[in-house]
Design a protein around this motif. Structure first.
Motif, PDB file in Angstrom:
ATOM      1  N   VAL A  18       1.105  -1.013  -0.300  1.00 58.86           N
ATOM      2  CA  VAL A  18      -0.190   0.281  -0.006  1.00 58.86           C
ATOM      3  C   VAL A  18       0.863   1.360  -0.098  1.00 58.86           C
ATOM      4  N   LEU A  19       1.564   0.867   0.091  1.00 58.78           N
ATOM      5  CA  LEU A  19       2.869   2.672   0.778  1.00 58.78           C
ATOM      6  C   LEU A  19       3.169   2.518  -1.073  1.00 58.78           C
ATOM      7  N   LEU A  22       0.605   3.889  -3.064  1.00 57.94           N
ATOM      8  CA  LEU A  22       0.516   5.232  -2.144  1.00 57.94           C
ATOM      9  C   LEU A  22       1.238   6.559  -2.914  1.00 57.94           C
ATOM     10  N   ILE A  25       0.900   7.407  -6.133  1.00 54.21           N
ATOM     11  CA  ILE A  25      -0.258   7.999  -6.850  1.00 54.21           C
ATOM     12  C   ILE A  25      -0.285   9.802  -6.780  1.00 54.21           C
ATOM     13  N   GLY A  26       1.090   9.077  -5.224  1.00 53.94           N
ATOM     14  CA  GLY A  26       1.230  10.791  -4.710  1.00 53.94           C
ATOM     15  C   GLY A  26       1.893  11.290  -5.861  1.00 53.94           C
ATOM     16  N   LEU A  72      -6.771  -0.188  -4.162  1.00 50.69           N
ATOM     17  CA  LEU A  72      -6.240  -0.291  -2.851  1.00 50.69           C
ATOM     18  C   LEU A  72      -6.603  -1.347  -1.680  1.00 50.69           C
TER      19      LEU A  72
END
Length: 316
Positions: A18-19, A22, A25-26, A72
């Motif tokens: 998940v990190l 993310l 996505i960031g 996710l």
């Protein structure tokens, strides 16, 4: 059955996956920010591209957001499954084992463990295969849904492209028709002004084509990376579960109840009786071979006598 090796099987959660998702996505959000009017160097590129066809591009961005949420959730779905496996593994009682309700992705595991009377009896290879096949099927189903969402983005991008090209062709036809209708009337400046005005339609069509392709293909690229990470998380769950089930499986079992102590036991009387039957069979076989050899020898002697008598008769 020894269970001390169970703790050596590690189940990795979805935190790392998940990190990474993310972070992707960031990174994409940072690019969008620098191409927006809110950046230190304002840029209207993405805003103008979106406004070229806000309805279709809004639909594309909506599907993109749905895909991000789905992947996710797909990655975090392994955490309840890992928690269930750890509870089962750590709460094993040799007399009574209550298997809790499992998450949907590994619901077959709870049913098979209960039906096999685990851990009093080890799993059979067929039961282990049943659990793993069920998990693999559910992983494939989720991957198919993810691929469909990604393909929808590509389809919407291509749909916008052809939609825009259709508008461009129609606009060019209108331009040619207007120039032909004017017939050279008026000044040259009026003709140029009319041409520029008429070109607005074809240019709007091109804007629709390129903007929808930009959002559709860019969104599919983002979802493809997220799908890769989500698939890795679920494959790690499959591999860890396979290793753990291998420790609970009796490879010599044929599907029936496992014998007490893990091996068969026979009484001394049964062993003696089996040996006596084997000895009698060997004696009978040896006797039959001896009788057969005597009969063959007798036939050979009789044949020899017949040949000898025939030879003597011929000489006389």
């Amino acid at each position: 059955m020894a269970r001390s090796f169970d703790q050596h099987v590690r189940f990795s959660g979805s935190f790392g996956t998940v990190l990474k998702m993310l972070m992707v996505i960031g990174f994409v959000g940072l690019i969008v920010f620098y191409l927006s009017p809110l950046s230190p160097q304002p840029n209207n590129l993405l805003t103008e591209a979106f406004l070229a066809n806000p309805y279709l591009n809004g639909l594309i961005l909506g599907v993109l957001g749905l895909g991000i949420i789905y992947f996710l959730n797909q990655a975090t779905e392994v955490d309840p499954a890992i928690g269930w496996i750890k509870r089962v593994r750590n709460s094993v009682d040799s007399a009574h084992t209550v298997v809790p309700r499992a998450p949907k992705i590994i619901s077959t595991a709870a049913f098979v463990l209960h039906e096999s009377q685990w851990p009093q009896r080890p799993l059979t290879p067929s039961q282990k295969t049943s659990i793993l096949d069920s998990l693999s099927l559910r992983i494939d189903e989720r991957a198919d849904i993810g691929r469909y969402i990604t393909n929808v983005l590509v389809f919407l991008g291509l749909l916008g492209t052809f939609w825009g090209l259709l508008g461009t062709v129609s606009g060019v036809a209108d331009v040619i028709s207007s120039l032909a209708a004017s017939g050279g009337e008026g000044s040259a400046s009026d003709a140029v002004a009319q041409l520029i005005t008429n070109l607005k339609g074809p240019l709007d069509g091109m804007s629709t084509a390129f903007s929808s392709s930009l959002f559709g293909l860019g969104g599919s690229l983002v979802l493809g990376i997220l799908a890769l990470f989500a698939g890795q998380a679920q494959n790690q769950l499959y591999t860890s579960l396979e290793d753990w089930l291998s420790l609970q499986t009796n490879d010599n079992a044929n599907g029936g109840p496992a014998p007490e102590g893990g091996s068969a036991h026979y009484s001394a009387a049964e062993i003696d009786h089996t040996l006596q039957r084997l000895e009698a069979a060997i004696t009978k076989l040896a006797s039959a071979q001896h009788e057969g050899a005597g009969a063959v020898q007798q036939e050979i002697r009789q044949l020899g006598r017949t040949l000898l008598e025939g030879t003597r008769g011929g000489r006389s």
